[in-house]
Design an enzyme around this catalytic site. Sequence first.
Site, PDB file in Angstrom:
ATOM      1  N   SER A  39       0.880  -0.542   1.923  1.00 52.22           N
ATOM      2  CA  SER A  39      -0.150   0.483   1.732  1.00 52.22           C
ATOM      3  C   SER A  39      -1.502  -0.081   1.336  1.00 52.22           C
ATOM      4  O   SER A  39      -2.513   0.612   1.446  1.00 52.22           O
ATOM      5  CB  SER A  39       0.310   1.498   0.677  1.00 52.22           C
ATOM      6  OG  SER A  39       0.346   0.903  -0.607  1.00 52.22           O
ATOM      7  N   LYS A  99      -2.646   0.868  -6.115  1.00 49.53           N
ATOM      8  CA  LYS A  99      -3.621   1.483  -5.211  1.00 49.53           C
ATOM      9  C   LYS A  99      -5.023   1.158  -5.725  1.00 49.53           C
ATOM     10  O   LYS A  99      -5.198   0.568  -6.788  1.00 49.53           O
ATOM     11  CB  LYS A  99      -3.465   3.019  -5.171  1.00 49.53           C
ATOM     12  CG  LYS A  99      -2.073   3.524  -4.833  1.00 49.53           C
ATOM     13  CD  LYS A  99      -1.708   3.350  -3.378  1.00 49.53           C
ATOM     14  CE  LYS A  99      -0.302   3.896  -3.099  1.00 49.53           C
ATOM     15  NZ  LYS A  99       0.123   3.639  -1.709  1.00 49.53           N
TER      16      LYS A  99
END
Length: 252
Positions: A39, A99
């Site tokens: 991701s 993230k």
Amino acid sequence: MAKKKESLGELVKTVVYALLIAGVFRTLLFQPFWIPSGSMKSTLLVGDFLFVSKYSYGYSQHSLPFSFLPFDGRVLASEPERGDVIVFKHPRNQQDYVKRLVGLPGDRIQVTEGILYINGEAAPQRPNGEFLEPAPYGVRLQCKEWRSVDGERLCVKDSFIETLPNGVEHVVLNADSNNAPYTDNTREFVVPEGHFFFMGDNRDNSSDSRADLGMVPFENLIGRADLIALSFGGQIWEVWNWRADRFFVSIN
């Protein structure tokens, strides 16, 4: 015999001291973290081994082992900055995620046709070529196109350098918007007080604050991802798959 006992005692003390130092290092300073998913490509790759600085934002129940702080919130708290790459606890399933922080408390966040808008202003993107990654059959990825090179099936995405309002620049990947409608076109989100909005750099292959993750409370932050210490493209013992060019590289 006395010398042997003395030597054994010194060995035991050395081991105990080493364990105490390692415990303090792990508890208060740095936490190791393996990258398990794609991701955050191309900033972070599967198999990267990171050091996460736990002192960057202070300490909470989520950043200390066994959650032994007897209260909610943070001590020695320091606010994160937009653009930081952060390891945190998922608000519901308590799994560790990594993230990039793009939305601060009070921000309005929206993605339109693959462009990130913060408080109504687009975060500029400039072309950075293409990103190609191997994609064996059976692996599901959002891609701009599929390409075969020397018999290998590759997933092709556009690469851009995105500039956030505070001047932080980083690479993002994007597939065609028709392939990823829910990630490239979202509603407008308002970040509540004490929370943050996170997105993966691999924009169309990231479960983040646009959908499943939602807003992340400040107390869930574990620390800032500062350094890629090691990087392995396969099993650790497969020396030919080591990515030596990623050893001891700062994370931007």
